[in-house]
Design a protein around this motif. Sequence first.
Motif, PDB file in Angstrom:
ATOM      1  N   VAL A 514       0.821  -1.200   0.000  1.00 28.59           N
ATOM      2  CA  VAL A 514       0.000   0.000   0.000  1.00 28.59           C
ATOM      3  C   VAL A 514       0.858   1.254   0.000  1.00 28.59           C
ATOM      4  CG1 VAL A 514      -1.478   1.276   1.577  1.00 28.59           C
ATOM      5  CG2 VAL A 514      -2.058  -1.032   0.967  1.00 28.59           C
ATOM      6  N   ARG A 515       2.118   1.087   0.440  1.00 23.43           N
ATOM      7  CA  ARG A 515       2.948   2.290   0.572  1.00 23.43           C
ATOM      8  C   ARG A 515       3.081   3.084  -0.711  1.00 23.43           C
ATOM      9  NH1 ARG A 515       8.460   1.266   3.180  1.00 23.43           N
ATOM     10  NH2 ARG A 515       7.114   0.273   4.713  1.00 23.43           N
ATOM     11  N   PRO A 516       3.386   2.480  -1.863  1.00 23.71           N
ATOM     12  CA  PRO A 516       3.467   3.325  -3.070  1.00 23.71           C
ATOM     13  C   PRO A 516       2.166   4.040  -3.395  1.00 23.71           C
ATOM     14  CG  PRO A 516       3.731   1.018  -3.619  1.00 23.71           C
ATOM     15  CD  PRO A 516       3.761   1.100  -2.142  1.00 23.71           C
ATOM     16  N   MET A 517       1.028   3.407  -3.078  1.00 20.97           N
ATOM     17  CA  MET A 517      -0.242   4.096  -3.330  1.00 20.97           C
ATOM     18  C   MET A 517      -0.321   5.347  -2.480  1.00 20.97           C
ATOM     19  SD  MET A 517      -3.135   1.172  -3.393  1.00 20.97           S
ATOM     20  CE  MET A 517      -2.693  -0.520  -3.475  1.00 20.97           C
ATOM     21  N   GLN A 518       0.052   5.186  -1.186  1.00 18.20           N
ATOM     22  CA  GLN A 518      -0.025   6.337  -0.288  1.00 18.20           C
ATOM     23  C   GLN A 518       0.953   7.420  -0.728  1.00 18.20           C
ATOM     24  OE1 GLN A 518       0.687   4.154   3.277  1.00 18.20           O
ATOM     25  NE2 GLN A 518      -1.434   4.341   3.952  1.00 18.20           N
ATOM     26  N   GLN A 519       2.115   6.979  -1.198  1.00 17.29           N
ATOM     27  CA  GLN A 519       3.095   7.984  -1.646  1.00 17.29           C
ATOM     28  C   GLN A 519       2.555   8.774  -2.825  1.00 17.29           C
ATOM     29  OE1 GLN A 519       6.462   5.520  -2.382  1.00 17.29           O
ATOM     30  NE2 GLN A 519       7.406   5.973  -0.421  1.00 17.29           N
ATOM     31  N   ALA A 520       1.890   8.063  -3.733  1.00 17.92           N
ATOM     32  CA  ALA A 520       1.329   8.772  -4.894  1.00 17.92           C
ATOM     33  C   ALA A 520       0.276   9.777  -4.445  1.00 17.92           C
ATOM     34  CB  ALA A 520       0.738   7.773  -5.869  1.00 17.92           C
ATOM     35  N   LEU A 521      -0.577   9.340  -3.509  1.00 21.40           N
ATOM     36  CA  LEU A 521      -1.611  10.247  -3.006  1.00 21.40           C
ATOM     37  C   LEU A 521      -0.988  11.448  -2.311  1.00 21.40           C
ATOM     38  CD1 LEU A 521      -4.134   7.699  -1.509  1.00 21.40           C
ATOM     39  CD2 LEU A 521      -4.421   9.045  -3.552  1.00 21.40           C
ATOM     40  N   ASP A 522       0.054  11.158  -1.508  1.00 22.52           N
ATOM     41  CA  ASP A 522       0.718  12.270  -0.791  1.00 22.52           C
ATOM     42  C   ASP A 522       1.255  13.279  -1.776  1.00 22.52           C
ATOM     43  OD1 ASP A 522       2.164  10.120   1.773  1.00 22.52           O
ATOM     44  OD2 ASP A 522       0.223  11.140   1.610  1.00 22.52           O
ATOM     45  N   ALA A 523       1.908  12.761  -2.814  1.00 23.57           N
ATOM     46  CA  ALA A 523       2.508  13.688  -3.788  1.00 23.57           C
ATOM     47  C   ALA A 523       1.432  14.560  -4.406  1.00 23.57           C
ATOM     48  CB  ALA A 523       3.233  12.899  -4.870  1.00 23.57           C
ATOM     49  N   ALA A 524       0.297  13.946  -4.741  1.00 21.44           N
ATOM     50  CA  ALA A 524      -0.763  14.727  -5.381  1.00 21.44           C
ATOM     51  C   ALA A 524      -1.278  15.812  -4.450  1.00 21.44           C
ATOM     52  CB  ALA A 524      -1.894  13.800  -5.808  1.00 21.44           C
ATOM     53  N   ILE A 525      -1.530  15.429  -3.201  1.00 23.56           N
ATOM     54  CA  ILE A 525      -2.120  16.402  -2.281  1.00 23.56           C
ATOM     55  C   ILE A 525      -1.118  17.501  -1.928  1.00 23.56           C
ATOM     56  CG2 ILE A 525      -3.128  16.657  -0.003  1.00 23.56           C
ATOM     57  CD1 ILE A 525      -4.610  14.229  -0.408  1.00 23.56           C
ATOM     58  N   GLN A 526       0.129  17.124  -1.836  1.00 23.13           N
ATOM     59  CA  GLN A 526       1.153  18.146  -1.599  1.00 23.13           C
ATOM     60  C   GLN A 526       1.156  19.164  -2.714  1.00 23.13           C
ATOM     61  OE1 GLN A 526       4.989  16.422  -1.358  1.00 23.13           O
ATOM     62  NE2 GLN A 526       4.903  16.118   0.827  1.00 23.13           N
ATOM     63  N   HIS A 527       1.093  18.654  -3.915  1.00 25.74           N
ATOM     64  CA  HIS A 527       1.121  19.560  -5.053  1.00 25.74           C
ATOM     65  C   HIS A 527      -0.086  20.476  -5.031  1.00 25.74           C
ATOM     66  CE1 HIS A 527       0.836  20.682  -9.373  1.00 25.74           C
ATOM     67  NE2 HIS A 527       2.139  20.760  -9.222  1.00 25.74           N
ATOM     68  N   TYR A 528      -1.225  19.904  -4.672  1.00 23.51           N
ATOM     69  CA  TYR A 528      -2.436  20.712  -4.595  1.00 23.51           C
ATOM     70  C   TYR A 528      -2.274  21.847  -3.590  1.00 23.51           C
ATOM     71  CZ  TYR A 528      -7.244  21.884  -3.369  1.00 23.51           C
ATOM     72  OH  TYR A 528      -8.399  22.542  -3.093  1.00 23.51           O
ATOM     73  N   ASP A 529      -1.760  21.491  -2.395  1.00 23.53           N
ATOM     74  CA  ASP A 529      -1.605  22.518  -1.359  1.00 23.53           C
ATOM     75  C   ASP A 529      -0.621  23.591  -1.797  1.00 23.53           C
ATOM     76  OD1 ASP A 529      -1.839  20.040   1.284  1.00 23.53           O
ATOM     77  OD2 ASP A 529      -3.374  21.288   0.308  1.00 23.53           O
TER      78      ASP A 529
END
Lengths: 547, 298
Positions: A514-529
Motif C-alpha cells: 500500500v505504501r506506493p499508493m499512499q506515496q502517490a496520493l501524498d505527492a498529489a495532495i502536496q502539489h495541490y496545497d
Amino acid sequence: MPDNRNSGAKLVVEFKSIQGHKYTKEGSNKPPLINLANAQGGSYIFEFDSYSDLHVCRDFVSKVLEKSKETPNAALEKSAVKLPDEQLSEEEMQLRIKLLQENSELQKLHRQFVGGNILTEAEFWAARKKLLDRDPSKKSKQRVGFKSAMISDIRPATDGRIFAEKPAVHRAFLNFVPNKMTEMEFWTKYCRAEYLSRTKNYHAVVAEAAEDEELAVFLKEDDILANEVRKKIRRVDPTLDMEADEGDDYTHLPDHGIFRDGTKESNELQSEHYRRTLLQDLNRHAAVVLEGRTIDVEREDSTRALAEALARSKRGNEGADNNANEERLDRTPRVAEIEDLQAPHCLPLAPLSIKDAREYFDSQQANTLKASRDSQASMKCSLSRQEAYGSVRDAISEIKDMGLSDPIVNPEVALKVYSGLTHNISSIKYHLGKNPRETVLDRLPSATKEKLLYHWMSIQELLKHFWSSYPITTPYLYSKVNRLKDALSNIYPQLEEMKESLPADLRHQVSLLVRPMQQALDAAIQHYDADLQKRSAKSGEKPNGYV
Amino acid sequence: MASAPSKLYSDDVSLVVVLLDTNPFFWSSSSLSFSQFLTHVLAFLNAILTLNQLNQVVVIATGYNSCDYVYDSSSTGNQSVGNGRMPSLCATLLQNLEEFMNKDEQLGKQEPEGRIACSLLSGSLSMALCYIQRVFRSGLLHPQPRILCLQGSPDGPEQYVAIMNAIFSAQRSMVPIDSCYLGAQNSAFLQQASYITGGVHHKPQQLDGLFQYLLTIFGTDLHSRNFLQLPKPVGVDFRASCFCHKNTIDMGYICSVCLSIYCKHLKKCSTCGSVFGQAQTQSDEPSATNRKRKTTDA
C-alpha cells in the motif's frame, strides 16, 4: 393451484420473478396451456379456450420478459449517460452502454466516479477516446438468399433462381421472349425439357431435340457455364503453393472408393451434348446458393425485367474481373522470383562495427587486477604458487594411498545437517510459498486482493485526471481539481480500514504494497496545497480563486 | 524456448556433469581440506551411479589456468588402476586429476598477487554445455542432463559476460545448473545461474557434512524434483558487473544497442561503438518553444 373460477382471491405475480415460459404446440392434441416458470422453481399453468388466445398471450409474455431482463443494467446506464450539455448521438450512447456492459472493471469505475459525482461523464470518456473510436458495427442490410432446396416441382419460381443456375436458359429467355414466343410458351417448353431429361429416355430426348430447335436449347449442355468454368481455371493463381504430402494420398489406402472400370463407358460423341448428370446440377445449384443474390428481388415485377437486371449486373462484373486478371498477371513474376536472375540485394544499412571481443577482455584484465586488489575480502592466499600446487598434489596422493575415509561423514554431523535442512525447507515454504515465482498478491486472501486491485485502479484513474488538470487555467478545472482532491483524501481512511481488517501476519506485506499508493496520493495532495498557496499569494484580492 | 529434443528416456535417468573447483590458492586457505573434499565428492559420484544403472557422470576440473575433462563414466577406457583398495571410478579420477594439476601448474607462470585467484568457471561451464549438446545430438535416447557446480573460489568479474552467455544458453537448452558454494562470501554468479536455469543453489553451513548436503539436495534427478521440496534461497543477488571497471553495480547506464552495462555516463559505447546522444537536462517549465527546439535537435 387448481382451477377454481368462483374463488375471489386474485393471484398477483411479479413479472420480475418469472424466469421462462413454455407453451403447448398448436398441432398437438393437448389443450392450449402456458407454463410460466418461477424463480424459486415453481410454475404457474394457465389454460386457454383456444389456440389463438394462447398466441396472443404468449407474444405478450415474451415481450415483457425480454424487457424485464434488460432493465436492471440498461436503465442505470441510460440514466447515467444522458447529459444535458453534451450532444451525443444515439449511436454513441449505445456504444458507451455496450462498453460498460462488456467490461465490468470499467463499469465499476464508472459507477463509482460518475455516479458519485466526482467526475463528469465527459471527463470519464475523454480519457478513453481509443475505446470510443471504434466504428459501431455497421449492420449491412442482409439480402435473403436462395432457398437451398433444389427445385422439385415443375412450377418455375419467379425469383430468378433458374436464371442464376442456368445462364443458357437466361440467354434463351432474353432472346426468345417476347420476340418468338410468350413467357407462357417459354416456360412450357422449359418444363417439357425438364421432364424429358428426367425420364432418362435418351433416345426420346434426341428425337425431340432434333424436331424442336428451342427445346434443343434447353437440353443442350450449357455453353455459357462451360466458358465461365474455363475462365475460372485460367484465373487460378500460379504462385499458389499447394504441397501434397503422403497424408493427402488417400486413394491408395485400402477400402477406399469404388474401383472404376473404364471399359463400360460408351463413347457417343454426338450425344454428349444432351447428357446432364445429377452431379452437375447439384454442384451448380450449390454454387449459386452460396453466391447469393446479386440483385434485389422485391424491386422486380416481371420475369422479363428480372432477366434484364441480371444480365446488366453480369456485364458489370466482367469489367472488374478483367482488372483482377491483370493484377494477378503483374503479381506473378514478383512473387515467383527466380533466384539466379535477381540482382544482388543492396539494402542501405549502416555497417555494424563490433569490436573484437578478445581485445576488449585483454584490456580489461589490467583494470581488474588493479580494482580487485582493494575490494577483495578477508582471506588472502599466503602461500606461493608452488606451495599451493604442492599441497593439492599431496592431498590427492594421500587419498590414493589411504583410500576414502571411513565413515565418509560422521553420523552426528550428518544428522545435524539433515535436520537443519529439513527445518530450513519447511520454514522457507511457510514464509515464501512453494513457488519461487509466486507473487505476494497470490498469497493474500482473494477478497483482500480484489480490494487492493480496486483501490489501485481507482487511485490511478483519479490521479490521471488530477495531474491532467494542472496547470489550472479555467474555473472549471479549479472545481474539478477540488472534487478530485476530496476523493483522493477519502481514500486514506479506506486503505487504513482495509489494513486493520487483516490478520497480523499479512498486515506487514499489505502495508508494503500500500505504501506506493499512499506515496502517490501524498505527492498529489502536496502539489495541490503548494499550488493553492501560490495562487492565494499571487492574487490576494480575489479570494474565490478565480484566475 | 524448447530447443531440446524430446527426452524419450526413462524419467529418472540423469547425466550429471560435475564442475570441480581445483583452484589451489583457494584450497590451501579453506577450512575444508582438499582431501576431505575429494572424499565427499567421490562418494557422492559413486552414489549417483548406483541410483540408476543408466546414470552417467562426467567430471570437469575447473583450474586456475585451464579446464579439462577428468572423468567420464560412459567411456570404456576405465581400466582399474593401481591397487584394488578403491573402486575404479575413484582411481581413474584421481589419476587424471593429478595429471591435470601438473599440466595446470605448467601453464601458469605468474603469482596471484596476494588475493584469492578465481578459477575459470566460464571455461568449464562452456565445456559442460558442449558435452551436453553432443549428448542431445546423439539421438533420442539419452539421459536428462544437469550441471552441478562445486565452487569455492570467488566470482571473477571479468568472466561476467562469458558466464552470463553460458547461463542463457543453458536456459535455452533447458539444462538446470545446480550450485554448491563452499567459499566464505556469496557468489552472485552461481545464485543467478541456478535461479535462471531452474536449478538449486545452496551454501552449506557445515562443510564437514558436505556429503550429506550433496546427497540430499543435489542427488535428486530432474523428474523427482517435481514433487520434492528442495531448499530455496531467500533472495537472489542479481547485481551485474559494469563493463568498464568490472565492479558490481546495482544502478548504471545501459547502451540501447548492445545492452552493455556501464557505471558512469560515456559518450560512446566501447563494445559496439554507437554514439550516445546528449543527456537532456530537466527544465522546470517546459514551454512550447523549448519543446520545439528539442525535436529539431534529435
